[in-house]
Structure formats: C-alpha cells, structure tokens
Design an enzyme around this catalytic site. Structure first.
Site, PDB file in Angstrom:
ATOM      1  N   HIS A  41       0.833  -1.195   0.000  1.00 15.31           N
ATOM      2  CA  HIS A  41       0.000   0.000   0.000  1.00 15.31           C
ATOM      3  C   HIS A  41       0.865   1.241   0.000  1.00 15.31           C
ATOM      4  O   HIS A  41       2.038   1.215   0.365  1.00 15.31           O
ATOM      5  CB  HIS A  41      -0.961   0.003   1.185  1.00 15.31           C
ATOM      6  CG  HIS A  41      -0.287  -0.219   2.485  1.00 15.31           C
ATOM      7  ND1 HIS A  41      -0.176  -1.464   3.050  1.00 15.31           N
ATOM      8  CD2 HIS A  41       0.332   0.630   3.310  1.00 15.31           C
ATOM      9  CE1 HIS A  41       0.489  -1.356   4.164  1.00 15.31           C
ATOM     10  NE2 HIS A  41       0.815  -0.103   4.356  1.00 15.31           N
ATOM     11  N   GLN A 218      -3.870  -8.687   3.653  1.00 12.56           N
ATOM     12  CA  GLN A 218      -4.901  -9.395   2.858  1.00 12.56           C
ATOM     13  C   GLN A 218      -6.263  -9.273   3.566  1.00 12.56           C
ATOM     14  O   GLN A 218      -6.482  -8.307   4.280  1.00 12.56           O
ATOM     15  CB  GLN A 218      -4.515 -10.868   2.616  1.00 12.56           C
ATOM     16  CG  GLN A 218      -3.350 -11.046   1.665  1.00 12.56           C
ATOM     17  CD  GLN A 218      -1.987 -10.904   2.341  1.00 12.56           C
ATOM     18  OE1 GLN A 218      -1.761 -11.437   3.406  1.00 12.56           O
ATOM     19  NE2 GLN A 218      -1.066 -10.218   1.710  1.00 12.56           N
TER      20      GLN A 218
END
Ligand code: IMP
Length: 421
Positions: A41, A218
């Site tokens: 990210h 995840q």
C-alpha cells in the site's frame, strides 16, 4: 493499555493501512503478524508518497515501534530495499523496527516455484502476486524453510539451504545455493540490528500498559482455510492468526475492527458473487484507483456483499466496522447490497465453501438510492447526504454491528469517527 486489531474482512485491499495510520498516533506498537510482501500500500502524507510491503505503516509516527511477528514471511533483500527507500523519504528505523528471528524467508526459488505453479495450473489458477508467498509458507510447514535467525549461523545456513534444494529435487543447483547463501549473509548485515523476539516485546508492552495495534494483511476471504479456497493466500488472515503470528493471544484484544470498502473488490481469480462489469465497474475502478498496489492489476469490482461480510464479521468476532472509500460511490444513481444468495432454488445467507458451487450462486439485492454530493469534505455522520446515511444504516442492520469509522478520501484527515472511542 489497549490492544486493537484492524483486519481486512473481504478479499484484501480494504484500505486497512489508512485506518492503521488514522489510529496510529496513539499506538506505541504496530504489529504485522501474517502475510509477506504480497501486501502493498501507498500512503500519501503532505505530498510525500510512502510505499509499504512488509514494514508496518506505524513507522510514519516517529515514536511508534513496528514489529514483524514470526507469522510473517520476508524476502530479506526486498526488505532491506524497502527500509532504504523509506529512510530516503526521511523515516528513522533505529530501535523502532523489530523483526522476529522466527520469520520465514522467501527465496528466489520460491518466486520461481510460484511462477511455475501459476503457469501450470489448470483446475484452479490462483492469480497470485508472484512474490513466492505460497511456496515459502509451504516450506515453513514442511520444516524445510529457512528462518531469519538462521542467517546468523553461516555453516548451519549453508546446510539448511542445501537441504532445502534437496527437498525440491534441485540439489545439483550449486550455484543457486551459493548465490542465495551470499545474498542472505549480505542482507543479514543490515537486518541483524532489528532482530529480536516479538513475543517478549509484546509481553513487556502489555505489562507496561502500552497501546498496541495489530495490522492485518490481505483479508478474511483470502484466509487459507476460511476463505474461498483454493483462491486464497497461504497464511491465516482472521483474528486468531494474531496469537499464532505474534505470540500475543487474540484473547487479550480489547477491540476487533473490521475494515470493509463501501463496495467490493477482488484481485486474482476465484468466485466473486456480486461482481459487476461494464461502465459502472469502470467508473468505480477509476474513482477508487482500483489497481493492485503490488502488481498493478485492475481489480475486479462488485456490489457490497453482506452475506460475505456477515460471515467474516462472525469469524473475526468483530466489535465494529471501519467503512472506507464511501466517496467513490458518489454519482451512482442506484446502489445494491447483496442480502442473500439463490442456489438451486434455495435462499442462502451464508457462503458456500466449494468454488464450483459458490461461482453459481445468484445474488439477491436490496436496492438503495445513491447520492450525487461530493463527500470528500464530510467529517461527520450528520453532514452526509441522507441517502448515504441510509446506505450505512442498511449495512449496520445487515451486519448487526456499528460503523465506527468512515473514510471519504485518500488523505489522513479524510477519515472520521462516528462512535470509536
Ligand atoms: P499470493 O498471496 O501472492 O499467493 O496470492 C494469492 C491470492 O491472494 C491471489 O488472488 C492474490 O491476488 C491475493 N492477494 C494476496 N495479497 C493480496 C493483497 O494484499 N491484496 C489483495 N489480494 C491479495
């Protein structure tokens, strides 16, 4: 002290890091406990872009310590590079990053195996991130894997590498073994200063009353047991993975916050009952920048799926929800929330485990009216458009959980609390 878990509750990419960052100012410790560099990210802060794969995003707060628990797998050279890149952005790691000596090592061999598997699979091609995560976890389970602590012991490391290659039928690959050995020893020069027992540190942290945030990677529907197997990642991603992957029992958590997007996405293969295609999906993909952070792949887009969400809410014993990317839905006339699945003339309110069956369900929708207003400047529930509030209430009713945090944009200040203390 408070111990809070922040968990992605769909197929990943729920903008967990944004919520970790939002709550991070009060965290003494931010802990990763599973996954590897398949996570990815970017956080933008005052115009500066920070890219994360294995380093917990708490490193952005100068006093927060960041722990990588033994349930994580790391590629040592990639991690050294990630640290150097973040240092170049002005972040300081000294005495702030702690990596458990028991973390598993991802080698080039694992990436090759990941690539080869993906090329050969017919019944169920997974669409992995190609980071070698599955083969690395498989080796850890098979007891043939290398751990970070092995890098401190040259002769032992070399023998373990030989035996790993032997296990894979590659004992003649002497150059590759020597290459891995040299690279790992080189990486160790940088990483040894960060290596310690995460469990010990968390134990002391608890006694001293510190605030601890656990950052999931995840999402629950990618959990290797509870997700849509075999289209899953190779770690456990639900709340109980915290105890296994960090040594801090999930029993000790004060709050479990589930992160959901205001719609659904999935990257990689596998059943996705509420998937949509065409102009609406394209619009959401563009507005939500829905392209994989690790692979750049366009993400598949779908309506909010309350059947899956209720399932992961109970698997994780959620206390509340953080709903992200609500702003992306502005300008969509009619919104849909999936409230059940029709399968062979039965109506189901829980997902089916078998991928062949799950891919055949027909979603049943609740239709809701959308809103036009730009939400990017909204900072409270009462200033949300009426229809946006109805949308949130519908999700709360379906999941029987409060939405405690809402986010309406990429910046740190575009998130607000509704009821989170
Ligand atoms: P792997 O974790 O690379 O083995 O990939 C297995 C599955 O998990 C694939 O469908 C990936 O797209 C998915 N996956 C792995 N990491 C992430 C993530 O951080 N976000 C979203 N999907 C992920």
């Amino acid at each position: 002290m408070s111990a809070i878990a922040i968990l992605g509750c769909m197929w990943g990419d729920e903008a967990k890091a944004k919520i970790v960052d939002y709550l991070g100012d009060r965290a003494d410790y931010v802990v990763r406990f599973q996954g590897g560099s398949n996570a990815g990210h970017t956080i933008v802060l005052e115009g500066q872009k920070y890219v994360f794969h294995s380093v917990p995003s708490g490193i952005l707060y100068p006093k927060t310590k960041c722990l990588i628990g033994p349930g994580v797998v790391i590629d040592p050279l990639d991690l050294v590079q990630e640290i150097q890149d973040l240092e170049a952005c002005g972040l300081n790691f000294a005495k702030r990053l702690i990596i458990d000596e028991k973390v598993g090592i991802v080698l080039p061999l694992h990436q090759t195996l990941d690539d080869n598997n993906e090329a050969q699979l017919k019944a169920a091609k997974i669409g992995t991130t190609r980071r070698g995560i599955g083969p690395a976890y498989a080796d850890m389970t098979a007891r043939s894997g290398i751990r970070l602590g092995d890098l401190a012991h040259p002769a032992y490391l070399k023998q373990r590498l030989r035996e790993l290659y032997l296990y894979h039928g590659l004992s003649s690959h002497k150059d590759a073994i020597q290459h891995d050995y040299a690279q790992l020893r080189e990486a160790w020069k940088s990483l040894q200063q960060y290596t310690a027992s995460v469990e010990n540190i968390l134990h002391e942290a608890r006694i001293s009353g510190a605030n601890i945030l656990f950052e999931g990677a995840q999402g629950s529907l990618l959990d290797r047991i509870w997700g849509s197997y075999p289209y899953v990642t190779s770690s456990n991603t639900i709340v109980d993975a915290i105890g296994i992957g960090s040594g801090f029992s999930a029993r000790l958590l004060d709050e479990v916050l589930g992160v959901f997007k205001a719609y659904a996405t999935r990257v990689g293969e596998g059943p996705f009952p509420t998937q949509i295609e065409g102009p609406l999906a394209d619009k959401i993909r563009q507005q939500g920048h829905e392209f994989g952070a690790t692979t750049g792949r366009p993400r598949r887009i779908g309506h909010f799926d309350a059947v899956m969400a209720a399932y992961t809410a109970r698997l994780n014993t959620l206390d509340g929800i953080a709903l992200t990317l609500l702003d992306v839905l502005s300008g969509i006339e009619e919104l849909k929330v999936c409230v059940g699945y029709k399968y062979k003339s039965r109506v189901l309110t829980t997902p089916l485990a078998h991928p062949l069956e799950l891919s055949k369900v027909e979603p049943l929708y609740l239709d809701l009216q959308g809103w036009d207003a730009d939400l990017s400047k909204v900072r409270s529930l009462d200033t949300l458009p009426h229809n946006a509030r109805i949308y949130l209430e519908a999700i709360e009713d379906l999941l029987k959980l409060p939405i405690k945090i809402v986010s309406v944009g990429r910046e740190r200040n575009q998130t607000f609390k509704t009821s989170f203390e």
